[in-house]
Design a protein around this motif. Structure first.
Motif, PDB file in Angstrom:
ATOM      1  N   LEU A   1       0.710  28.444 124.063  1.00  0.00           N
ATOM      2  CA  LEU A   1       0.116  28.886 125.323  1.00  0.00           C
ATOM      3  C   LEU A   1      -0.988  29.877 124.988  1.00  0.00           C
ATOM      4  O   LEU A   1      -0.746  30.887 124.316  1.00  0.00           O
ATOM      5  CB  LEU A   1       1.185  29.600 126.184  1.00  0.00           C
TER       6      LEU A   1
ATOM      7  N   VAL B   1       1.781  23.821 125.960  1.00  0.00           N
ATOM      8  CA  VAL B   1       1.472  22.434 125.643  1.00  0.00           C
ATOM      9  C   VAL B   1       1.881  22.142 124.199  1.00  0.00           C
ATOM     10  O   VAL B   1       1.759  23.002 123.318  1.00  0.00           O
ATOM     11  CB  VAL B   1      -0.034  22.101 125.837  1.00  0.00           C
TER      12      VAL B   1
ATOM     13  N   GLU C   1       6.955  23.940 129.629  1.00  0.00           N
ATOM     14  CA  GLU C   1       5.820  23.237 130.263  1.00  0.00           C
ATOM     15  C   GLU C   1       5.489  23.884 131.604  1.00  0.00           C
ATOM     16  O   GLU C   1       4.324  24.077 131.938  1.00  0.00           O
ATOM     17  CB  GLU C   1       6.163  21.753 130.446  1.00  0.00           C
TER      18      GLU C   1
ATOM     19  N   MET D   1       4.982  24.121 120.534  1.00  0.00           N
ATOM     20  CA  MET D   1       4.208  24.272 121.772  1.00  0.00           C
ATOM     21  C   MET D   1       3.469  25.602 121.744  1.00  0.00           C
ATOM     22  O   MET D   1       3.944  26.556 121.125  1.00  0.00           O
ATOM     23  CB  MET D   1       5.135  24.219 122.986  1.00  0.00           C
TER      24      MET D   1
END
Length: 173
Positions: free
Chosen positions: A170, A149, A144, A168
């Protein structure tokens, strides 16, 4: 601290790769998993056969973090068909960033992470993605902090235990 070098792993480094892989996986997850599931996963996941296949795969790359010729951490990235899940040609998967416990908090993970992003940009990837165990808050915070995210979840099997990974990503450009 002495200078850290990041070097690409070759097939001749397989024993060092197996050693750091086993060591760091145990350090990270042994306390949270049954001994039986750990043994089963380590035997399979870090066998010489499996590592040889991974090292010979042109769509995967491993990098060591070294101090004074000692391996203290490693990175594995995948692209194209070698990605464990998305298999998107516009993406790079960070499959593993592991650092020896004694070097936690010394920015080694950040150096390996930076190498992954450098490789992703060099390959023209539009985004990087990864899966991180939902019960590994230290790793989640790390990603994070680097702008990742959460976008999905998937199941990771460790022995007979089904665990949830947070996926996640990016965006790189």
């Amino acid at each position: 601290m002495k200078p850290i070098t990041i070097i690409k792993v070759t097939i001749s480094d397989i024993n060092e790769l197996q050693k750091i892989g086993l060591q760091t996986f145990k350090e990270t997850f042994a306390d949270s998993n049954s001994e039986e599931n750990m043994k089963s996963y380590l035997k399979e996941g870090f066998s010489v056969e499996k590592l040889t296949t991974e090292l010979n795969n042109e769509n995967s790359e491993f990098y060591f973090a070294k101090i004074d010729n000692e391996v203290i951490g490693y990175l594995k990235v995948n692209f194209g068909e070698s990605q464990t899940e998305l298999k998107d040609n516009k993406a790079l998967e960070i499959e593993r960033i592991y650092v020896s416990k004694e070097f936690h908090g010394k920015s080694i993970g950040q150096l390996l992470y930076s190498k992954a992003i450098e490789v992703a940009k060099h390959k023209g990837s539009e985004y990087a993605w990864l899966g991180v165990w939902e019960e590994n808050p230290r790793a989640i915070r790390f990603y994070e902090k680097n702008g990742f995210v959460a976008f999905d979840k998937h199941i990771f099997k460790l022995g007979d235990d089904e665990q949830t990974d947070i996926m996640m990503k990016l965006k790189l450009n």
